[in-house]
Design a protein around this motif. Structure first.
Motif, PDB file in Angstrom:
ATOM      1  N   ARG A   1       2.997  28.886  58.426  1.00 21.80           N
ATOM      2  CA  ARG A   1       2.639  30.433  58.074  1.00 21.80           C
ATOM      3  C   ARG A   1       4.797  30.071  56.912  1.00 21.80           C
ATOM      4  NH1 ARG A   1       3.659  35.121  60.936  1.00 21.80           N
ATOM      5  NH2 ARG A   1       5.623  35.711  62.102  1.00 21.80           N
ATOM      6  N   HIS A   2       5.293  28.854  58.363  1.00 24.07           N
ATOM      7  CA  HIS A   2       6.512  28.901  57.775  1.00 24.07           C
ATOM      8  C   HIS A   2       6.365  28.426  55.497  1.00 24.07           C
ATOM      9  CE1 HIS A   2       8.109  29.292  61.374  1.00 24.07           C
ATOM     10  NE2 HIS A   2       8.344  27.772  62.188  1.00 24.07           N
ATOM     11  N   SER A   3       5.552  28.027  55.590  1.00 25.14           N
ATOM     12  CA  SER A   3       5.865  27.403  54.242  1.00 25.14           C
ATOM     13  C   SER A   3       6.058  29.325  53.462  1.00 25.14           C
ATOM     14  CB  SER A   3       4.053  26.876  53.254  1.00 25.14           C
ATOM     15  OG  SER A   3       4.925  25.302  54.388  1.00 25.14           O
ATOM     16  N   PHE A   4       4.299  29.995  53.751  1.00 30.12           N
ATOM     17  CA  PHE A   4       4.217  31.410  52.837  1.00 30.12           C
ATOM     18  C   PHE A   4       5.137  31.717  52.905  1.00 30.12           C
ATOM     19  CE2 PHE A   4       4.021  35.754  54.270  1.00 30.12           C
ATOM     20  CZ  PHE A   4       2.972  35.799  53.330  1.00 30.12           C
ATOM     21  N   ALA A   5       6.166  31.909  54.207  1.00 35.00           N
ATOM     22  CA  ALA A   5       7.363  32.777  53.993  1.00 35.00           C
ATOM     23  C   ALA A   5       8.192  31.728  53.105  1.00 35.00           C
ATOM     24  CB  ALA A   5       8.684  32.928  55.525  1.00 35.00           C
ATOM     25  N   THR A   6       8.631  30.559  53.415  1.00 38.68           N
ATOM     26  CA  THR A   6       9.539  29.993  51.804  1.00 38.68           C
ATOM     27  C   THR A   6       9.684  29.662  51.329  1.00 38.68           C
ATOM     28  OG1 THR A   6       9.841  28.213  54.140  1.00 38.68           O
ATOM     29  CG2 THR A   6      10.984  27.626  52.148  1.00 38.68           C
ATOM     30  N   HIS A   7       8.007  29.884  50.414  1.00 36.00           N
ATOM     31  CA  HIS A   7       7.684  29.911  48.966  1.00 36.00           C
ATOM     32  C   HIS A   7       7.672  31.424  48.824  1.00 36.00           C
ATOM     33  CE1 HIS A   7       5.105  26.331  50.380  1.00 36.00           C
ATOM     34  NE2 HIS A   7       6.436  25.846  50.560  1.00 36.00           N
ATOM     35  N   LEU A   8       7.758  31.977  49.170  1.00 35.87           N
ATOM     36  CA  LEU A   8       7.736  33.614  49.048  1.00 35.87           C
ATOM     37  C   LEU A   8       9.191  33.937  48.531  1.00 35.87           C
ATOM     38  CD1 LEU A   8       5.569  36.426  50.923  1.00 35.87           C
ATOM     39  CD2 LEU A   8       5.693  35.816  48.179  1.00 35.87           C
ATOM     40  N   LEU A   9      10.127  33.428  49.500  1.00 35.64           N
ATOM     41  CA  LEU A   9      11.981  33.620  49.140  1.00 35.64           C
ATOM     42  C   LEU A   9      12.195  32.892  48.194  1.00 35.64           C
ATOM     43  CD1 LEU A   9      14.109  34.857  50.864  1.00 35.64           C
ATOM     44  CD2 LEU A   9      14.329  32.568  51.655  1.00 35.64           C
ATOM     45  N   SER A  10      11.630  31.307  47.922  1.00 39.12           N
ATOM     46  CA  SER A  10      11.893  30.964  46.581  1.00 39.12           C
ATOM     47  C   SER A  10      11.479  31.422  44.916  1.00 39.12           C
ATOM     48  CB  SER A  10      11.700  29.129  47.215  1.00 39.12           C
ATOM     49  OG  SER A  10      11.406  28.368  47.900  1.00 39.12           O
ATOM     50  N   ALA A  11      10.613  32.510  45.401  1.00 38.42           N
ATOM     51  CA  ALA A  11       9.979  32.742  44.210  1.00 38.42           C
ATOM     52  C   ALA A  11      11.184  34.024  44.077  1.00 38.42           C
ATOM     53  CB  ALA A  11       8.788  32.929  44.434  1.00 38.42           C
ATOM     54  N   GLY A  12      11.691  34.159  44.831  1.00 39.72           N
ATOM     55  CA  GLY A  12      12.618  35.610  44.550  1.00 39.72           C
ATOM     56  C   GLY A  12      12.260  36.773  45.142  1.00 39.72           C
ATOM     57  N   GLY A  13      11.170  36.787  46.259  1.00 32.75           N
ATOM     58  CA  GLY A  13      10.614  37.671  47.282  1.00 32.75           C
ATOM     59  C   GLY A  13      12.091  38.454  48.124  1.00 32.75           C
ATOM     60  N   ASP A  14      11.994  39.165  48.409  1.00 33.77           N
ATOM     61  CA  ASP A  14      12.893  40.541  48.739  1.00 33.77           C
ATOM     62  C   ASP A  14      12.520  39.674  50.946  1.00 33.77           C
ATOM     63  OD1 ASP A  14      14.757  43.033  48.943  1.00 33.77           O
ATOM     64  OD2 ASP A  14      13.150  43.316  50.493  1.00 33.77           O
ATOM     65  N   LEU A  15      13.534  39.786  51.138  1.00 34.90           N
ATOM     66  CA  LEU A  15      13.769  39.313  52.175  1.00 34.90           C
ATOM     67  C   LEU A  15      13.610  40.152  53.953  1.00 34.90           C
ATOM     68  CD1 LEU A  15      15.118  36.937  54.270  1.00 34.90           C
ATOM     69  CD2 LEU A  15      16.724  37.361  54.484  1.00 34.90           C
ATOM     70  N   ARG A  16      13.748  41.692  53.194  1.00 37.15           N
ATOM     71  CA  ARG A  16      13.068  42.980  53.959  1.00 37.15           C
ATOM     72  C   ARG A  16      11.550  42.866  54.145  1.00 37.15           C
ATOM     73  NH1 ARG A  16      15.944  45.042  57.987  1.00 37.15           N
ATOM     74  NH2 ARG A  16      17.937  45.288  57.702  1.00 37.15           N
ATOM     75  N   ALA A  17      11.246  42.570  52.648  1.00 38.41           N
ATOM     76  CA  ALA A  17       9.954  42.435  52.504  1.00 38.41           C
ATOM     77  C   ALA A  17       8.855  41.697  53.215  1.00 38.41           C
ATOM     78  CB  ALA A  17       9.633  42.284  50.819  1.00 38.41           C
ATOM     79  N   ILE A  18       9.532  40.190  52.696  1.00 32.24           N
ATOM     80  CA  ILE A  18       9.173  39.073  53.725  1.00 32.24           C
ATOM     81  C   ILE A  18       8.959  39.460  55.698  1.00 32.24           C
ATOM     82  CG2 ILE A  18       9.509  36.477  54.465  1.00 32.24           C
ATOM     83  CD1 ILE A  18      10.442  36.359  51.813  1.00 32.24           C
ATOM     84  N   GLN A  19      10.595  40.266  55.758  1.00 37.28           N
ATOM     85  CA  GLN A  19      10.079  40.107  57.299  1.00 37.28           C
ATOM     86  C   GLN A  19       9.426  40.957  57.799  1.00 37.28           C
ATOM     87  OE1 GLN A  19      13.577  43.396  58.156  1.00 37.28           O
ATOM     88  NE2 GLN A  19      13.335  43.074  60.594  1.00 37.28           N
ATOM     89  N   GLU A  20       8.860  42.285  56.653  1.00 37.23           N
ATOM     90  CA  GLU A  20       7.473  43.540  57.702  1.00 37.23           C
ATOM     91  C   GLU A  20       6.288  42.239  57.260  1.00 37.23           C
ATOM     92  OE1 GLU A  20       7.445  46.421  58.911  1.00 37.23           O
ATOM     93  OE2 GLU A  20       9.848  46.063  58.264  1.00 37.23           O
ATOM     94  N   LEU A  21       6.125  41.507  55.956  1.00 35.40           N
ATOM     95  CA  LEU A  21       5.032  40.605  56.083  1.00 35.40           C
ATOM     96  C   LEU A  21       4.515  40.119  57.422  1.00 35.40           C
ATOM     97  CD1 LEU A  21       4.651  39.877  51.703  1.00 35.40           C
ATOM     98  CD2 LEU A  21       3.643  41.555  53.187  1.00 35.40           C
ATOM     99  N   LEU A  22       5.620  39.588  58.358  1.00 33.46           N
ATOM    100  CA  LEU A  22       6.176  38.460  58.550  1.00 33.46           C
ATOM    101  C   LEU A  22       5.857  38.975  60.228  1.00 33.46           C
ATOM    102  CD1 LEU A  22       8.162  35.586  58.028  1.00 33.46           C
ATOM    103  CD2 LEU A  22       5.356  35.282  57.817  1.00 33.46           C
TER     104      LEU A  22
END
Length: 299
Positions: free
Chosen positions: A248-269
């Motif tokens: 799960r940590h990897s999911f979030a970190t890799h999304l962020l590294s690929a340019g994912g929006d922090l707010r969107a990642i917050q919602e996904l998690l």
């Protein structure tokens, strides 16, 4: 005081939708504090005695807890529970709780999430299905770990999927911690992995029954997911931090590294606070500095 603590815990459970693990932690922390204060003052802890607690008394309790080996992180959690209970008691009984509420929280170094690299995460997906000779069990293990990494689910959330959730659609409605609902996109690879497992599993799940099953047909235990990942990480030579939650940590970190929006990642998690999600920015920065140091070693 025991009755008051039980009532407070019941309210935490009802109003905050706190999990039983959280309730147990609250009970343990506050009971330990009340027990210490009873001995400290030389009598059973009551409302009048609670109102007498000074900052020095609170510091004595904290020093006692640290002396028994409690970490700064755990003590900070315990102090938070004590403050919440004391505030509730003060409002209920009408006494001044300033001395307790103004106690300083011990400082501690926040632990950063320990994600896997993208290559290691993919290697884990390739390896978990090799840990069982039963084809349906191998498909099950792959499906669970794919949901953790591909959708950012907690282990409890993945194992909580029921027949009502099948077949998986493009999005999945998940009820996470504290009863918080979120909508999670489901990648085709995750849908395929779950579909392949359901095609092979010898036990059919009813509408309200979990789809992931153990060898004897009962609900799959989180401990078994941990064990299969432990076997896979040993085979791959990965560190002990390569746990199910690390996916799960990897999911979030890799999304962020690929340019994912922090707010969107917050919602996904399903994080209630953005500050929780922001820890992944620290992970990303730490990795960047590691690469920088390797490329530009200091003289």
């Amino acid at each position: 005081m025991a009755d008051a603590l039980s009532l407070w815990l019941d309210q935490r459970r009802a109003l905050n939708a706190a999990s039983e693990n959280t309730i147990d932690a609250y009970r343990h922390d506050v009971s330990g504090y009340l027990g210490f204060m009873g001995q400290h003052f030389g009598g059973p802890m009551g409302v009048a005695m609670m109102a007498r607690v000074s900052q020095r008394d609170v510091r004595s309790w904290m020093a006692h807890a640290r002396g028994r080996g409690l970490s700064a992180r755990s003590l900070a959690r315990a102090l938070s529970a004590v403050k919440n209970f004391t505030r509730w008691m003060a409002e209920r009984e009408g006494f001044d709780a300033t001395h307790v509420l103004s106690a300083r929280t011990p400082k501690f170094q926040k632990k950063l999430p320990r994600p896997l690299s993208e290559d290691a995460a993919q290697a884990m997906l390739d390896t978990v299905e090799l840990q069982s000779e039963r084809p349906w069990v191998a498909a099950r293990d792959l499906a669970v770990v794919t949901l953790l990494y591909g959708c950012g689910l907690r282990v409890s959330e993945a194992l909580g999927l029921t027949g009502d959730d099948m077949p998986l659609q493009d999005v999945l409605r998940i009820t996470g911690k504290g009863g918080k609902e979120r909508i999670v996109p489901v990648l085709p690879i995750a849908r395929h992995a779950v579909k392949d497992y359901l095609r092979q599993v010898p036990f059919k799940a009813g509408a309200k029954e979990p789809i992931f099953r153990g060898i004897r047909g009962g609900p799959l235990s989180p401990r078994l997911v941990q064990k299969v990942m432990q076997a896979a990480r040993m085979q791959l030579g990965l560190p002990a931090t390569a746990t199910p939650h690390a996916m799960r940590h990897s999911f979030a970190t890799h999304l962020l590294s690929a340019g994912g929006d922090l707010r969107a990642i917050q919602e996904l998690l399903g994080h209630s606070s953005l500050s929780t999600t922001q820890t992944y920015t620290a992970v990303d920065t730490a990795r960047l500095m590691e690469v920088y140091d390797k490329a530009h070693p200091r003289a």
